[in-house]
Design an enzyme around this catalytic site. Structure first.
Site, short mmCIF file in Angstrom:
data_model
loop_
_atom_site.label_atom_id
_atom_site.label_comp_id
_atom_site.label_asym_id
_atom_site.label_seq_id
_atom_site.Cartn_x
_atom_site.Cartn_y
_atom_site.Cartn_z
N HIS A 87 0.82 -1.22 0.00
CA HIS A 87 0.00 0.00 0.00
C HIS A 87 0.85 1.26 0.00
O HIS A 87 0.36 2.34 -0.34
CB HIS A 87 -0.98 0.00 1.18
CG HIS A 87 -0.38 0.29 2.51
ND1 HIS A 87 -0.11 -0.68 3.45
CD2 HIS A 87 -0.02 1.46 3.10
CE1 HIS A 87 0.38 -0.13 4.55
NE2 HIS A 87 0.46 1.16 4.35
N ASP A 118 0.13 -7.67 1.56
CA ASP A 118 0.56 -6.27 1.66
C ASP A 118 2.08 -6.16 1.65
O ASP A 118 2.68 -5.45 2.46
CB ASP A 118 -0.01 -5.59 2.91
CG ASP A 118 -0.03 -4.07 2.78
OD1 ASP A 118 0.48 -3.56 1.76
OD2 ASP A 118 -0.52 -3.39 3.70
N SER A 199 4.57 2.25 8.15
CA SER A 199 4.27 1.12 7.26
C SER A 199 5.48 0.76 6.41
O SER A 199 6.07 1.62 5.76
CB SER A 199 3.10 1.46 6.34
OG SER A 199 1.91 1.60 7.07
#
Length: 351
Positions: A87, A118, A199
């Site tokens: 992402h 992911d 992230s």
């Protein structure tokens, strides 16, 4: 005010508050007159270990800036391959990587991505990035001290600490922009602060081993913001299985994830707006669903007794199963009749 400016404003406010505490030197006394509490014993040993781990691992953690936003990454090998979250780089037309120690950004090119877990890989040429040491997430223990390293709120080279709060969580993230969403099985839950920008970074043990890639923070629906101390990381065992495949071919041929071998969509009740079931749009020839008699137009109501009112719920159930397993699938036919069928699960494609 954006997050970076807000962080700077808070830091400035903190500086002013501290300056006001010392008064004119008469009440608070001079700094030289104050006594200190030296760190010793077990506390000193722990502090030194923190410092050693940060010195060893932080050079392997990078800032990733794209035309869509920013995040973090971890150097996977000595060929310039960097692991991040799918992402973080989904839909990006420009990707730049900067070392946690600063310096000029390096242009990066996308290598491949596997949205289901992911995970993504980007590559840089040149530079002197140090590969991280990847541990075994299967050996992680609840209560184990961990550090989260990354680029939260644009603050490169940041480190937070906490513990492994739980293991084997199944975590689903929503789609956003070019990212379709993911369902991560065996996620590591941690109390180390995970903020926007973390992230794709590193969840690290006190031995300097990366055991996870911070991916998401839980949100509190009542306040509409992140829930403090509840973050999740994709386990390193998943990273070590998926990333080499992406590096070799740009796609995943062995996902290790179960699939019904169907294409589905979520049915939403037009009156209540509630998601009610998963509809089969297409059935793969030769797959387990076809063999069990599932047809396009059928509704999948549950798998192994767990209701599947939407695609996320279905993905969560399948994430905890393996290719080759047999699952009990409750379906509803077009005439309204319901029945349970046994489906031999295939493997989720990773192209």
């Amino acid at each position: 005010m954006d997050a970076k400016v807000k962080a700077c404003a808070l830091a400035a406010a903190g500086t002013l508050a501290l300056a006001g505490c010392s008064g004119n030197g008469e009440e608070g006394g001079s700094a030289s007159a104050r006594t200190t509490a030296p760190v010793s014993g077990a506390a000193a040993d722990l502090q030194q270990q923190y410092e050693k781990v940060v010195d060893a691992v932080l050079p392997s953690v990078v800032k990733i800036q794209t035309d869509q936003g920013e995040g973090s990454g971890v150097v996977f090998d000595d060929q310039g391959n960097i692991v991040t979250n799918a992402h973080v780089v989904a839909g990006a037309r420009k990707i730049e990587v900067t070392s946690s120690g600063g310096g000029s950004p390096l242009a990066a090119t996308p290598v491949g991505a596997f949205a289901a877990d992911d995970l993504a890989v980007v590559k840089v040429d040149g530079g002197s990035l140090r590969p991280a040491s990847w541990g075994e997430s299967s050996k992680a223990e609840v209560g184990q001290i961990v550090l989260a390293m990354g680029n939260p709120l644009g603050l490169a080279g940041s480190v937070t600490n906490g513990i492994v709060s739980a293991l084997h969580r199944t975590v689903s993230t929503k789609g956003e922009g070019a990212f379709q969403g993911s369902t991560i099985a065996d996620a590591i839950q941690t109390s180390a602060a995970i903020n926007p920008g973390n992230s794709g970074g590193a969840l690290v043990t006190l031995e300097g081993q990366v055991i996870g890639v911070p991916t998401a923070a839980a949100s509190d629906p009542q306040i509409g913001a992140a829930a403090a101390g509840i973050g999740f990381a994709t386990p390193s065992d998943t990273v070590k299985r998926i990333v080499p495949q992406l590096i070799r071919t740009g796609k995943v041929s062995n996902s290790g994830r179960a699939a019904l071998s169907v294409v589905v969509r979520t049915i939403v009740d037009p009156q209540s707006g509630q998601r009610s079931a998963v509809a089969v749009a297409e059935v793969q020839r030769g797959g387990g669903a076809a063999a069990a008699g599932i047809q396009a137009g059928d509704l999948i109501l549950s798998v192994n007794g767990t209701a599947t009112p939407d695609q996320t719920a279905l993905s969560s159930v399948l994430a905890n199963l393996k290719p080759g397993d047999t699952a009990r699938v409750e379906v509803q036919k077009a005439d309204g009749s319901k029945k349970e069928v046994q489906v031999k699960l295939g493997e989720l494609p990773g192209g």
